[in-house]
Write an enzyme that holds these catalytic residues in place. Structure first.
Site, PDB file in Angstrom:
ATOM      1  N   HIS A   1      40.224  27.043  34.890  1.00  0.00           N
ATOM      2  CA  HIS A   1      40.459  27.862  33.698  1.00  0.00           C
ATOM      3  C   HIS A   1      39.728  27.195  32.536  1.00  0.00           C
ATOM      4  O   HIS A   1      40.028  26.062  32.180  1.00  0.00           O
ATOM      5  CB  HIS A   1      41.960  27.959  33.418  1.00  0.00           C
ATOM      6  CG  HIS A   1      42.337  29.168  32.640  1.00  0.00           C
ATOM      7  ND1 HIS A   1      42.127  29.274  31.288  1.00  0.00           N
ATOM      8  CD2 HIS A   1      42.890  30.330  33.040  1.00  0.00           C
ATOM      9  CE1 HIS A   1      42.556  30.452  30.883  1.00  0.00           C
ATOM     10  NE2 HIS A   1      43.021  31.123  31.937  1.00  0.00           N
TER      11      HIS A   1
ATOM     12  N   HIS B   1      36.342  33.564  31.604  1.00  0.00           N
ATOM     13  CA  HIS B   1      37.031  32.343  31.206  1.00  0.00           C
ATOM     14  C   HIS B   1      37.696  31.596  32.370  1.00  0.00           C
ATOM     15  O   HIS B   1      38.280  30.537  32.158  1.00  0.00           O
ATOM     16  CB  HIS B   1      38.099  32.678  30.161  1.00  0.00           C
ATOM     17  CG  HIS B   1      39.164  33.574  30.729  1.00  0.00           C
ATOM     18  ND1 HIS B   1      38.985  34.926  30.861  1.00  0.00           N
ATOM     19  CD2 HIS B   1      40.372  33.293  31.259  1.00  0.00           C
ATOM     20  CE1 HIS B   1      40.051  35.452  31.421  1.00  0.00           C
ATOM     21  NE2 HIS B   1      40.909  34.479  31.678  1.00  0.00           N
TER      22      HIS B   1
END
Length: 158
Positions: free
Chosen positions: A72, A57
């Site tokens: 992110h 992620h």
């Protein structure tokens, strides 16, 4: 000066609009974010450098001057335990700006009850070091999000 490119296509939004107090408060560092198009895509390297941190992620690319840029993919997506993400590189790989790093589906992230908004953060930078921050406009993956100017000390040592 380093040009930091958008890893995804979507609408640039300021960090203050990210639904996470750590990013919204610039506690990780200054930058901006992108609310991505809700379609499967690859997140691209925002700068040339080395992958120094890699998760399904999120990833950090460190450039040759020691500037780290965090991408992110969504908020609270660590809770998805990698589901819906496919890592395309390895930690330690050298990447060029625009190289696909992680494939993901922002619509699936949203369907799982998470925000797909993607903070792009200049680690260990000051807000004053960033110029031309994209905010409130559409960006394509690879478009400039901001410029990171080196400090006088960094420039003297380069």
């Amino acid at each position: 000066m380093i040009t930091v490119s958008s890893p995804v296509s979507g609408r640039a939004v300021g960090l203050a609009q990210v639904p996470d107090p750590v990013f919204a408060g610039s506690m990780v560092g200054p930058g901006t974010a992108v609310d991505p198009v809700r379609a499967p895509a690859a997140a691209l390297a925002p700068v040339d450098g080395t992958i120094v941190s890699l998760h399904p992620h999120a990833f950090v690319v460190l450039d040759d001057h020691g500037h780290g840029v965090l991408t992110h993919l969504g908020i609270d997506t660590v809770q998805l335990a990698g589901e819906g993400f496919r890592v395309l590189v390895a930690k330690g790989d050298t990447v060029v700006r625009g190289r696909p790093v992680i494939e993901w589906d922002p619509a699936a992230v949203a369907a799982a009850g998470r925000s797909p908004v993607c903070p792009v953060v200049a680690l260990e930078a000051t807000a004053e070091a960033l110029t031309g921050l994209a905010d409130g406009r559409e960006v394509r993956a690879g478009d400039t999000l901001f410029h990171w100017t080196s400090t006088a000390t960094e420039s003297e040592g380069a």
